[in-house]
Design an enzyme around this catalytic site. Structure first.
Site, PDB file in Angstrom:
ATOM      1  N   SER A  60       0.831  -1.210   0.000  1.00 17.81           N
ATOM      2  CA  SER A  60       0.000   0.000   0.000  1.00 17.81           C
ATOM      3  C   SER A  60       0.859   1.251   0.000  1.00 17.81           C
ATOM      4  CB  SER A  60      -0.919   0.012   1.223  1.00 17.81           C
ATOM      5  OG  SER A  60      -1.720  -1.138   1.251  1.00 17.81           O
TER       6      SER A  60
HETATM    7  N1  SAH Z   1      -1.201  -4.263   3.616  1.00 18.35           N
HETATM    8  C1  SAH Z   1      -0.603  -4.921   2.499  1.00 18.35           C
HETATM    9  C2  SAH Z   1      -1.483  -4.759   1.291  1.00 18.35           C
HETATM   10  C3  SAH Z   1      -1.299  -5.850   0.329  1.00 18.35           C
HETATM   11  S1  SAH Z   1      -2.391  -5.821  -1.024  1.00 18.35           S
HETATM   12  C4  SAH Z   1       0.789  -4.360   2.226  1.00 18.35           C
HETATM   13  O1  SAH Z   1       1.042  -3.206   2.546  1.00 18.35           O
HETATM   14  O2  SAH Z   1       1.616  -5.086   1.669  1.00 18.35           O
HETATM   15  C5  SAH Z   1      -3.770  -6.731  -0.397  1.00 18.35           C
HETATM   16  C6  SAH Z   1      -3.520  -8.138   0.037  1.00 18.35           C
HETATM   17  O3  SAH Z   1      -4.763  -8.717   0.341  1.00 18.35           O
HETATM   18  C7  SAH Z   1      -2.874  -9.021  -1.027  1.00 18.35           C
HETATM   19  O4  SAH Z   1      -1.706  -9.583  -0.512  1.00 18.35           O
HETATM   20  C8  SAH Z   1      -3.948 -10.073  -1.309  1.00 18.35           C
HETATM   21  O5  SAH Z   1      -3.422 -11.354  -1.612  1.00 18.35           O
HETATM   22  C9  SAH Z   1      -4.694 -10.080   0.005  1.00 18.35           C
HETATM   23  N2  SAH Z   1      -6.060 -10.640  -0.093  1.00 18.35           N
HETATM   24  C10 SAH Z   1      -6.980 -10.471  -1.086  1.00 18.35           C
HETATM   25  N3  SAH Z   1      -8.092 -11.160  -0.802  1.00 18.35           N
HETATM   26  C11 SAH Z   1      -7.877 -11.780   0.402  1.00 18.35           C
HETATM   27  C12 SAH Z   1      -8.661 -12.641   1.214  1.00 18.35           C
HETATM   28  N4  SAH Z   1      -9.893 -13.043   0.885  1.00 18.35           N
HETATM   29  N5  SAH Z   1      -8.120 -13.087   2.377  1.00 18.35           N
HETATM   30  C13 SAH Z   1      -6.858 -12.720   2.761  1.00 18.35           C
HETATM   31  N6  SAH Z   1      -6.080 -11.907   2.018  1.00 18.35           N
HETATM   32  C14 SAH Z   1      -6.584 -11.439   0.859  1.00 18.35           C
END
Ligand code: SAH
Length: 211
Positions: A60
Site C-alpha cells: 500500500s
Molecule cells: N497491507 C498490504 C497490502 C497488500 S495488497 C501491504 O502493505 O503489503 C492486499 C492483500 O490482500 C494481497 O496480498 C492479497 O493477496 C490479500 N487478499 C486479497 N483477498 C484476500 C482474502 N480473501 N483473504 C486474505 N487476504 C486477501
C-alpha cells in the site's frame, strides 16, 4: 536512497496530506519500508506510491497506510486488531508498533510465508499470521477484535468480520461499488453497523479462496 533524510521527506509529504497523529508519524519514520519490497525497488521505497510485491499484489501507498492507521486510532489505542490482507507485511509492522496484539491473514501462501519471515527478522513478535481466506475472518470464530482493517477492496462486508468485531469496535475497509472505491469507517453498535465514508482509495480486490 533509504537514508533517514529520504524517510523524513516521506514524513513531510504525509504531514502535507493531513496526517497529524504523532504516534503514526513516529512509527512510519522508523519502520523500514525498504525491507518489505524487492531489493530492485528499495530505492523507491520512500516514495509515496504503491509498489508491486509479486503475485499481482502491491504494498500500500505510505499515505494510505498512515491515513488508515490514524483512523483506527481516532478513539485512542485499542488492544487488538485483525488485518485482512497481510501482503508484504508492511502495514502489519506499522500496526504492531502501536497495537499490543495484531492478527493478520493472507490468502497467498508465498506472501504469507515471506511476511512471517520478515516480521520475525525484524524482531516483531506481537503478531499472529495465518494463511487463510479473510472472508471467513480469523480462523477461530470465537475471537473478537477491537479493530479490523481490510487492505483489499470488497463489494460487501463479509459477515464473519462484522461478527468478529466487538461492540463499539471500528472496521475500516475499502468498498468497491463497481465504479469507485471508497474507504469506509464502520462502527458496530447494538443497533447494527454505522458506516461513514472517509475518502476515495485504490486497492487490489478482495478475492475468495486460497492462492
Ligand atoms: N497491507 C498490504 C497490502 C497488500 S495488497 C501491504 O502493505 O503489503 C492486499 C492483500 O490482500 C494481497 O496480498 C492479497 O493477496 C490479500 N487478499 C486479497 N483477498 C484476500 C482474502 N480473501 N483473504 C486474505 N487476504 C486477501
Amino acid at each position: 536512497m533509504t537514508s533517514q533524510r529520504t524517510r523524513d521527506r516521506m514524513l513531510d509529504r504525509l504531514r502535507g496530506l493531513g496526517v497529524v497523529n504523532n504516534q503514526v508519524l513516529d512509527v512510519m519514520r522508523i519502520v523500514p519500508r525498504h525491507l518489505f519490497v524487492d531489493e530492485a525497488l528499495s530505492h523507491r521505497a520512500y516514495e509515496d506510491t504503491a509498489l508491486p510485491i509479486g503475485y499481482s499484489q502491491t504494498i500500500s501507498q505510505p499515505y494510505t497506510v498512515a491515513k488508515m492507521t490514524q483512523c483506527l486510532l481516532s478513539e485512542g489505542v485499542p488492544n487488538s486488531i485483525l488485518e485482512i490482507g497481510t501482503g508484504c507485511g508492511y502495514q502489519t509492522a506499522v500496526l504492531a508498533s502501536i497495537f499490543p496484539q495484531v492478527y493478520s491473514v493472507e490468502r497467498i501462501a508465498a506472501l504469507h510465508k515471506q511476511a512471517k519471515q520478515r516480521l520475525s527478522e525484524l524482531g516483531i513478535y506481537n503478531v499472529q499470521l495465518r494463511h487463510t481466506d479473510g472472508n471467513m475472518g480469523w480462523p477461530n470464530p470465537s475471537y473478537q477484535f477491537d479493530r479490523i482493517i481490510m487492505t483489499a477492496a470488497c463489494s460487501e462486508v463479509p459477515e464473519a468480520l462484522a461478527h468478529q468485531l466487538v461492540n463499539g469496535g471500528i472496521m475500516l475497509l475499502p468498498f468497491d461499488d463497481g465504479n469507485d472505491q471508497t474507504l469506509m469507517q464502520i462502527t458496530k453498535t447494538p443497533n447494527g453497523l454505522i458506516s461513514e465514508a472517509v475518502e476515495k482509495v485504490s486497492f487490489v480486490p478482495l478475492l475468495s479462496g486460497l492462492g
